[in-house]
Design a protein around this motif. Structure first.
Motif, short mmCIF file in Angstrom:
data_model
loop_
_atom_site.label_atom_id
_atom_site.label_comp_id
_atom_site.label_asym_id
_atom_site.label_seq_id
_atom_site.Cartn_x
_atom_site.Cartn_y
_atom_site.Cartn_z
N ARG A 53 23.79 -42.08 -22.26
CA ARG A 53 23.56 -40.74 -21.74
C ARG A 53 24.03 -39.68 -22.73
NH1 ARG A 53 25.55 -36.47 -20.49
NH2 ARG A 53 27.66 -37.25 -20.63
N SER A 54 25.16 -39.90 -23.36
CA SER A 54 25.69 -38.90 -24.28
C SER A 54 24.77 -38.73 -25.50
CB SER A 54 27.12 -39.22 -24.72
OG SER A 54 27.20 -40.50 -25.27
N ILE A 55 24.24 -39.81 -26.01
CA ILE A 55 23.29 -39.70 -27.13
C ILE A 55 22.03 -39.00 -26.67
CG2 ILE A 55 21.75 -41.00 -28.66
CD1 ILE A 55 23.98 -43.11 -28.90
N GLN A 78 14.54 -38.33 -18.86
CA GLN A 78 15.11 -39.68 -18.87
C GLN A 78 16.53 -39.68 -18.31
OE1 GLN A 78 14.67 -41.82 -22.61
NE2 GLN A 78 12.72 -40.81 -22.97
N ILE A 79 17.29 -38.64 -18.62
CA ILE A 79 18.65 -38.54 -18.07
C ILE A 79 18.60 -38.36 -16.56
CG2 ILE A 79 20.81 -37.21 -18.07
CD1 ILE A 79 20.09 -36.41 -21.00
N VAL A 80 17.74 -37.45 -16.10
CA VAL A 80 17.60 -37.19 -14.66
C VAL A 80 17.15 -38.45 -13.93
CG1 VAL A 80 16.20 -35.95 -12.96
CG2 VAL A 80 17.23 -34.71 -14.87
N ASP A 81 16.19 -39.16 -14.51
CA ASP A 81 15.70 -40.39 -13.88
C ASP A 81 16.80 -41.44 -13.76
OD1 ASP A 81 13.21 -39.25 -13.62
OD2 ASP A 81 12.30 -40.36 -15.29
N ALA A 82 17.65 -41.53 -14.79
CA ALA A 82 18.73 -42.52 -14.77
C ALA A 82 19.87 -42.10 -13.85
CB ALA A 82 19.26 -42.73 -16.19
N ASN A 83 20.11 -40.78 -13.76
CA ASN A 83 21.20 -40.29 -12.92
C ASN A 83 20.83 -38.92 -12.36
OD1 ASN A 83 23.52 -39.57 -11.65
ND2 ASN A 83 24.85 -39.78 -13.43
N ALA A 89 21.29 -31.86 -16.93
CA ALA A 89 20.00 -32.43 -17.32
C ALA A 89 18.87 -31.77 -16.52
CB ALA A 89 20.00 -33.94 -17.12
N HIS A 90 19.09 -31.49 -15.24
CA HIS A 90 18.08 -30.76 -14.45
C HIS A 90 17.85 -29.37 -15.06
CE1 HIS A 90 17.34 -33.43 -11.03
NE2 HIS A 90 18.63 -33.75 -11.09
N PHE A 91 18.95 -28.71 -15.40
CA PHE A 91 18.86 -27.39 -16.02
C PHE A 91 18.08 -27.46 -17.33
CE2 PHE A 91 21.04 -24.33 -18.97
CZ PHE A 91 20.52 -23.17 -18.45
N GLY A 92 18.45 -28.39 -18.19
CA GLY A 92 17.76 -28.55 -19.48
C GLY A 92 16.29 -28.88 -19.30
N LEU A 93 15.98 -29.75 -18.33
CA LEU A 93 14.59 -30.10 -18.06
C LEU A 93 13.82 -28.86 -17.63
CD1 LEU A 93 12.24 -32.03 -17.61
CD2 LEU A 93 13.25 -32.62 -15.38
N GLY A 94 14.42 -28.08 -16.73
CA GLY A 94 13.75 -26.86 -16.29
C GLY A 94 13.49 -25.89 -17.42
N LEU A 95 14.49 -25.67 -18.26
CA LEU A 95 14.31 -24.76 -19.40
C LEU A 95 13.25 -25.27 -20.37
CD1 LEU A 95 17.90 -23.60 -20.43
CD2 LEU A 95 16.20 -22.39 -19.06
N ALA A 96 13.28 -26.56 -20.65
CA ALA A 96 12.31 -27.13 -21.59
C ALA A 96 10.89 -27.02 -21.03
CB ALA A 96 12.67 -28.58 -21.90
N LEU A 97 10.72 -27.30 -19.75
CA LEU A 97 9.39 -27.16 -19.14
C LEU A 97 8.93 -25.70 -19.19
CD1 LEU A 97 9.77 -29.53 -16.07
CD2 LEU A 97 8.33 -29.90 -18.09
N TRP A 98 9.84 -24.80 -18.92
CA TRP A 98 9.52 -23.37 -18.97
C TRP A 98 9.02 -23.00 -20.36
CZ3 TRP A 98 13.83 -19.19 -18.02
CH2 TRP A 98 13.25 -17.93 -17.89
#
Length: 142
Positions: A53-55, A78-83, A89-98
């Motif tokens: 996860r850290s990598i 991948q992080i969100v799916d695993a945990n 990770a939710h925040f990062g996913l949202g920003l990246a999708l945006w």
């Protein structure tokens, strides 16, 4: 085993050291403002240790900071799916999708991040911005 080599990778051009060394150098490059170089190194580390996860988080941050938004979204997902309890990770996913232009898709992971950490101002601000953009788009289409 020879010191300074990665036993999982016998390909030519592999970085020197072990996976942890790659991770450390990648994080340092990211901190020093070289996100593209960090992403390249951290991609190698993630291939060697796909469950770390850290990598994966460091890679996602490097990808985002080097404007590789689709790749960052995949790494954060991948992080969100695993945990699913990983608020960052939710925040990062949202920003990246945006940033990829998927404003609608960004709303849910940002809302989840805010639900997990309502005190985190960056999360709240991003969600408000996404929702304001969606509202403005709806109003313009009327």
């Amino acid at each position: 085993m020879v010191q300074g080599t990665n036993p999982h990778d016998d390909s030519h051009g592999a970085p020197e050291g072990h996976v942890y060394d790659w991770y450390q150098r990648g994080v340092k490059l990211l901190q020093e403002g070289s996100p593209a170089a960090a992403a390249a190194l951290l991609e190698r580390a993630a291939l060697a240790e796909p469950d770390s996860r850290s990598i994966r988080e460091a890679l996602a941050r490097a990808q985002f900071n080097s404007r590789q938004y689709a790749e960052a979204a995949d790494s954060f997902r991948q992080i969100v799916d695993a945990n699913p309890a990983e608020d960052y990770a939710h925040f990062g996913l949202g920003l990246a999708l945006w940033r990829t232009g998927d404003v609608e898709g960004a709303q849910e992971p940002l809302a989840i991040a805010v639900a997990m950490r309502p005190d985190e101002r960056n999360y709240v601000s991003a969600l408000k911005s996404v929702r304001a953009t969606l509202r403005a788009r709806r109003e313009m289409s009327r």
